[in-house]
Structure formats: structure tokens, C-alpha cells
Design a protein around this motif. Structure first.
Motif, short mmCIF file in Angstrom:
data_model
loop_
_atom_site.label_atom_id
_atom_site.label_comp_id
_atom_site.label_asym_id
_atom_site.label_seq_id
_atom_site.Cartn_x
_atom_site.Cartn_y
_atom_site.Cartn_z
N ASN A 185 -0.31 -11.74 -5.41
CA ASN A 185 0.09 -10.47 -6.02
C ASN A 185 -0.80 -9.34 -5.53
N ARG A 188 -0.74 -9.42 -1.22
CA ARG A 188 0.52 -9.29 -0.50
C ARG A 188 1.64 -8.63 -1.31
N GLY A 189 1.29 -8.14 -2.48
CA GLY A 189 2.26 -7.39 -3.27
C GLY A 189 3.41 -8.22 -3.79
N LEU A 190 3.19 -9.51 -4.03
CA LEU A 190 4.24 -10.39 -4.54
C LEU A 190 4.13 -10.49 -6.06
N LEU A 319 3.18 -5.10 4.13
CA LEU A 319 3.47 -6.12 3.13
C LEU A 319 4.69 -6.95 3.53
N SER A 323 7.98 -8.89 -0.84
CA SER A 323 7.42 -7.97 -1.84
C SER A 323 8.41 -6.87 -2.23
N TYR A 332 9.83 -16.94 0.76
CA TYR A 332 8.58 -16.64 1.45
C TYR A 332 7.75 -17.90 1.57
#
Length: 493
Positions: A185, A188-190, A319, A323, A332
Motif C-alpha cells: 500500500n 506501490r499504492g495498492l 505506480l 493501483s 498483480y
């Protein structure tokens, strides 16, 4: 009937007195093996317990226990005043004692007695060499890993956690998944939770599971015109139709993807957008948005392989597509701990919960036990910030190596190779300016102590190129490798 003493028992009964297996069981098992293979014919009289004990130099009570076990398992019968005999269960022709010395009981069958399907699709493409220097596919240098520190963390985790693990858990360590989801998170902005993660052993296992669930024979899968060979092998084994898409300086050609989607049904698009394999180019931000829109419009799956996200040298890496995915079209996959020692690495899949439920069923078949202890270790390394500290140090080293490697290649091979310095990863993609036989180049370099695997060579009527890994070299090794490489090239040109 031949006398029992004529049978060379010592030739096929070998006792290992250091083994944890009891001696009487060692002798029993080897006698059963001899009976099964016909070396002790049905109806054969076995030596008396005293005679066999002297022959094998064991206590008589050991042989008594052997015969008791053979009798209990139904291999022999004891006839009063006659002795112990191998039970005749069928009319198979026994092996002649005269031919016994020609029998080697250690020989295992070289071929099966049945037919089965074979395939060259999964032939191992990897090669080995004893050369001192090796150009590889872009793998980390394990000499940089702090193995002693990793071992201490593992040891302490084993002492603290092992007693709490009483059963296998195919879902993996919740502690690790919690920390990994938070790590992904932030890095990698997940926006995911533990319900969106499946822990695997490798990227290849991840892709295999995805393929087994989501792909059927004759489905169409899009890949880059140049792509990762192991993934191609998995797709081919699934029986799908593979269609290649051109790659340019901005990554995969999105307009070509659109044209194909307008003509036929596409099931999946596989790509490595962060650093396309093998060319190392990064998929532009604009094309990422266009691909997401195309996936929503035409309903195909995007399988995003982020194999080396950790190795970026720009301050702001782009990113992942996942994301920005709000419609559940992106799966992913990635690896964690790639810069750590080999035993401390793992793979993972990120996907919506409904698909994750099905994936866990498959993982339970092929990797039910998992490695809970190792996952605890990795979870602690995340929680304590050890991963970030280590990556920061190692990325600095690899960036210095990239800069030096690029300079050496430009100085020594600038007239022969053209390439762009990559923004990340542990390899460069170089295209040849001159005509050259790459397989012959590889053989010539091998004769001079530099190994270049065939999996790094790309040559057809339109392209002559190579993928050259530098991460495993220190500065001195780089210099020596490039010296061998450039001298070989100049001799061939």
C-alpha cells in the motif's frame, strides 16, 4: 532346488550401522526387494537363522526378527522340520541362480513400462557453466546480503513462533500478509488487505496458478513481441493462442492492442510495465490509462508482472496499473525479498477476493505446507523497517554498478552496440550495430572464461540484441568481463 547357501546374500544385503533404520528392518526390506524383483524365486528355501546371521555378521536374534517380519507381511512360510520358504504366489519363471552374479540389484529401470505424454515446451532453457565470469539475466548479488543477520532473525523467530504453529496453513502467515499488504500500500499504492494476497514460492508459480484458473485451451493471450521465456512456456503448456504485440520506447503498442480486440475476443494481456522484459523500457503513464480503458471496454484480463519493482533508480517510480484499477480487471504479481538471500524470497499475487478464494484452492494442492516460519521472518523484517533499510543500501550499490557498467560498455563496445541506460533493474538491453552470430559469440566467450547463456540472446532476421545483467558483478569483475567480451567481439568483426 539349489542350496540356500549358493545365493550371494551379501551382494544384495548391505547393512548401514549408522542408519536410524533398525538393522532388522534394513535386512527385511532388502529381502522383500529381492523377492519382488525375482532375485529370490518363489519357493526358495532361506538359510537358517544361525547361518544367515553368521553370513551377515549380525546377532541371531536380528535374523529371527527378520523372519518374523517377513512372515507377518506374508512373504515367507515356515514348514515344520523343513525350514522357511518364499511363498509361491504365481507361476512366474524364477531367476536362475547361475545368472545371479550378472544381476545388479542397484539398477533401477531406465524406462517406464507404460506410455505417457511428453512435451518439449517445458524443456529446461537454463544452462550451467564453470566459467569464472557470467553475464546473467539481471539477478542480485547475494554477496551483498546480510546472511548472518537474516539467520539470526530466522533463529529467533523459530524459537518464539514454532510452538504456536500446530498445523499446515495453505493460506500462509496472516502476520506476513498483514505487513506485506501495508508495505505494498505504502510503496506501490495498492489499497489492499490480507484478503487480496496469495503467497507463492515464485513468479512462475503465480503465473501457473493464474493460468490454470483463468485460461482455457484456445483462449487468446497477448504478450510483447519480446517477452519472458518462462512465462511463454507456461502459456504454451496451457494450450492458448499467443499473439505478439510490438514494443517501442514507450512500451507495448496500445493501438495494436485495440485493433486486435476489435477483430477477436481477447482473454488476457500479459505485460511487465515497470521495466519491460527484456528491453527494460517503461510503459508510459498515458498508455497505462489507455490499457485500463481497453480492458474495461473489451473485458480482457491484464496480468501485470512487476518482477523488479524494488530496483528503480528514479526518485518517483511509476505506480503499477493495479493501483489505478477500479473495475477488478488487473491481476498483480510480484516477488518479495528478491535482493535478499535466495532462501528468503517469495512470490505473491494480488487480486479481488472472489478470485483469491479460487486461487487458494489451487495453492492448497501444489503447496499445502508453505513456509510459515519464513513468512514470519519476512513479516518481521517489514515491521521493523529492515527491508527498507536494506533496499536503500543495496539500490545505491546497484545504481553505482549500473553507472560503471554503462561507462565500460560505451568505452569498449560503443562502435558495436547501441542501448539506452535503463531507469531501473539489473540489466541493460543492447542491440548490435554490426552483423554477428550471437551463438558463436557465446561459444567464443565461453572459451575465454566468460559465460553468456543462450536465454540472453535475441536474434532473427529483424533483430540482433542481448540482455546483459550487471547486478552480480563488482567493479573488478565488470572490467574483466567486458575486456573478454570486447576482445572476442573485435576478433569476430
Amino acid at each position: 532346488m539349489n542350496s540356500p547357501v549358493e545365493i550371494p546374500y551379501q551382494s544384495f544385503i548391505k547393512i548401514n550401522r549408522n542408519s536410524e533404520v533398525a538393522i532388522y528392518m534394513q535386512v527385511t526390506n532388502q529381502l522383500i526387494n529381492a523377492i519382488q524383483r525375482g532375485f529370490l524365486p518363489f519357493g526358495t528355501k532361506l538359510p537358517g537363522t544361525r547361518a544367515l546371521s553368521q553370513l551377515l555378521q549380525v546377532h541371531r536374534n536380528t535374523i529371527v526378527a527378520v523372519y518374523d517380519e517377513l512372515f507377518a507381511q506374508g512373504w515367507v512360510e515356515s514348514l515344520p522340520n523343513k525350514g522357511t520358504f518364499v511363498i509361491r504366489k504365481n507361476d512366474e519363471k524364477p531367476v536362475s541362480f547361475n545368472d545371479f552374479n550378472q544381476i545388479n540389484l542397484k539398477n533401477y529401470p531406465k524406462t517406464t513400462g507404460f506410455t505417457f505424454k511428453t512435451s518439449n515446451i517445458l524443456d529446461n532453457p537454463f544452462e550451467r557453466s564453470d566459467c569464472e565470469f557470467v553475464f546473467n539475466d539481471g539477478v542480485p548479488d547475494i554477496r551483498l546480503t546480510q546472511i548472518d543477520q537474516h539467520s539470526r532473525i530466522y533463529s529467533s523467530t523459530l524459537k518464539r513462533r514454532a510452538h504456536k504453529i500446530s498445523h499446515y496453513n495453505q493460506d500462509g502467515s496472516e502476520f506476513f500478509k498483514k505487513n506485506l499488504s501495508q508495505y505494498l500500500n505504502l510503496s506501490r499504492g495498492l489499497p489492499i488487505s490480507t484478503h487480496n494476497i496469495l503467497i507463492t514460492r515464485s513468479t512462475e508459480m503465480s503465473i501457473y496458478i493464474v493460468s490454470e484458473i483463468l485460461l482455457s485451451e484456445n483462449d487468446t493471450v497477448l504478450i510483447g513481441a519480446l517477452s519472458y521465456f518462462s512465462v511463454n512456456m507456461i502459456f504454451q503448456k496451457t494450450g492458448v493462442k499467443i499473439v505478439t504485440i510490438p514494443i517501442d520506447d514507450e512500451g507495448i503498442d496500445v493501438e495494436e492492442v485495440r485493433k486486435i480486440c476489435q477483430k477477436q475476443k481477447i482473454r488476457m494481456l500479459y505485460l511487465t510495465p515497470h521495466h519491460h522484459y527484456p528491453t527494460t523500457v517503461t510503459l508510459s503513464a498515458q498508455r497505462r490509462l489507455e490499457l485500463l480503458n481497453l480492458a474495461n471496454e473489451f473485458g480482457f484480463i491484464i496480468l501485470e508482472d512487476d518482477y523488479d519493482y524494488d530496483f528503480h533508480y528514479d526518485k518517483s517510480p511509476i505506480l503499477p496499473l493495479a493501483s489505478a484499477d477500479t473495475n477488478g480487471m488487473v491481476i498483480y504479481i510480484g516477488s518479495f525479498g528478491k535482493s535478499l538471500a535466495p532462501g528468503f524470497r517469495t512470490g505473491f499475487i494480488v487480486a479481488p477476493e472472489n478470485l483469491m478464494t479460487e486461487m487458494r484452492k489451487y495453492l492448497g494442492i501444489i503447496d499445502r505446507q508453505g513456509d510459515i516460519l519464513m513468512e514470519h521472518v519476512l513479516g518481521e523484517m517489514i515491521a521493523e523497517g529492515e527491508i527498507n533499510r536494506y533496499l536503500k543500501k543495496s539500490v545505491k550499490v546497484y545504481q553505482e554498478r549500473l553507472d560503471y557498467f554503462v561507462r565500460l560498455v560505451e568505452e569498449n563496445l560503443g562502435n558495436y552496440l547501441q542501448f539506452k541506460k535503463p531507469s531501473g533493474g539489473l540489466a541493460i538491453w543492447a542491440e548490435w550495430k554490426i552483423p554477428i552470430n550471437l551463438m558463436q559469440l557465446s561459444r567464443n566467450c565461453g572459451q575465454n572464461n566468460l559465460f553468456i547463456p543462450k536465454t540472453l540472446l535475441y536474434q532473427n532476421k529483424d533483430l540482433t540484441a542481448m540482455r546483459l545483467g550487471f547486478g552480480n558483478f563488482n567493479f573488478d569483475e565488470m572490467e574483466k568481463s567486458i575486456e573478454i567480451f570486447s576482445k572476442t567481439v573485435k576478433r569476430m568483426s
